[in-house]
Write a protein that holds these residues in place. Structure first.
Motif, short mmCIF file in Angstrom:
data_model
loop_
_atom_site.label_atom_id
_atom_site.label_comp_id
_atom_site.label_asym_id
_atom_site.label_seq_id
_atom_site.Cartn_x
_atom_site.Cartn_y
_atom_site.Cartn_z
N UNK A 177 0.78 -1.29 0.13
CA UNK A 177 0.14 0.02 0.00
C UNK A 177 0.97 1.19 -0.01
N UNK A 178 0.56 2.26 -0.92
CA UNK A 178 0.97 3.38 -1.02
C UNK A 178 0.78 4.21 0.10
N UNK A 179 1.50 5.28 0.84
CA UNK A 179 1.44 5.74 1.76
C UNK A 179 1.46 7.26 1.23
N UNK A 180 0.76 8.30 1.94
CA UNK A 180 1.09 9.70 1.48
C UNK A 180 2.31 10.33 1.98
N UNK A 181 2.90 11.11 1.35
CA UNK A 181 4.18 11.66 1.56
C UNK A 181 3.86 12.79 2.71
N UNK A 182 4.90 13.34 3.09
CA UNK A 182 4.83 14.44 4.10
C UNK A 182 4.36 15.66 3.12
N UNK A 183 5.01 15.69 1.98
CA UNK A 183 4.48 16.85 1.17
C UNK A 183 2.95 16.98 1.02
N UNK A 184 2.64 15.49 0.44
CA UNK A 184 1.08 15.54 0.29
C UNK A 184 0.28 15.85 1.63
N UNK A 233 0.98 17.87 3.94
CA UNK A 233 1.16 19.32 4.18
C UNK A 233 0.14 19.90 3.20
N UNK A 234 0.15 19.38 2.03
CA UNK A 234 -0.94 20.09 0.84
C UNK A 234 -2.31 20.23 1.15
N UNK A 235 -2.55 19.04 2.22
CA UNK A 235 -4.19 19.26 2.65
C UNK A 235 -4.46 20.01 3.72
N UNK A 236 -3.30 20.41 4.52
CA UNK A 236 -3.49 21.06 5.62
C UNK A 236 -4.06 22.60 5.35
N UNK A 237 -4.99 22.90 6.54
CA UNK A 237 -5.47 24.31 6.48
C UNK A 237 -4.39 25.35 6.82
#
Length: 174
Positions: free
Chosen positions: A161-168, A170-174
């Motif tokens: 299973x692929x996991x989200x990267x830290x960059x990804x 951060x991109x969905x944080x408000x």
């Protein structure tokens, strides 16, 4: 006057923007490739089986711990080629890891039979039928096989299973 002990302020943490997260997950799902994951996972499973049989042949030891390596190899391949986040990718990794372990055990038994009888490994494989393969698997099975199979399936599943990267993230944080 009551003095309260100094408390360090909690670090600022953002909240996940659910709409951005959903858009990101849709984008990731659009780039998944289950067919490539299955093909690559099957190839990795066969490679793991061959490595297991070769190690047994050259060391004269059947090492069940190799099953965990088969799980990682299959899972890694499924993740890299499939780029999937859906449970189907984990299932592919787990099932193919389990099949690779069973095939690895079977090939190991064939190596041992060939060695004990002074015949080639290919001769033993040439005589192998589904009934004989099943009988060999049943006769050679022990409780440790079950433990290693379970570990291989677990690691095959989790590693697929692929996991989200830290960059990804951060991109969905408000």
């Amino acid at each position: 006057m009551d003095e309260q002990p100094y408390q360090k302020p909690a670090p600022q943490t953002g909240q996940i923007d659910q709409m951005r997260l959903q858009m990101l997950m849709n984008q990731i799902r659009d780039n998944q490739n289950l067919s490539l994951a299955v093909i690559g996972g099957l190839a990795a499973s066969l490679i793991g089986t061959a490595i297991w049989a070769a190690i047994t042949y050259f060391t004269n030891y059947q090492l069940g711990v190799i099953a965990i390596g088969v799980g990682f190899l299959v899972g890694f391949t499924v993740r890299r080629l499939g780029n999937g986040v859906d449970r189907a990718f984990g299932m592919v990794g787990g099932i193919l890891s389990l099949l690779g372990c069973a095939a690895g055990n079977l090939m190991t038994v064939c190596v041992i039979i060939a060695d004990q009888n002074g015949i080639s490994f290919m001769s033993v494989l040439g005589e192998l039928t589904p009934d004989i393969a099943w009988e060999l698997m049943v006769e050679s099975f022990n409780v440790f096989d079950l433990i290693f199979y379970a570990l291989a399936a677990y690691y095959g599943y989790r590693t697929s299973l692929r996991t989200l990267t830290e960059e990804e993230i951060r991109s969905v944080m408000r």
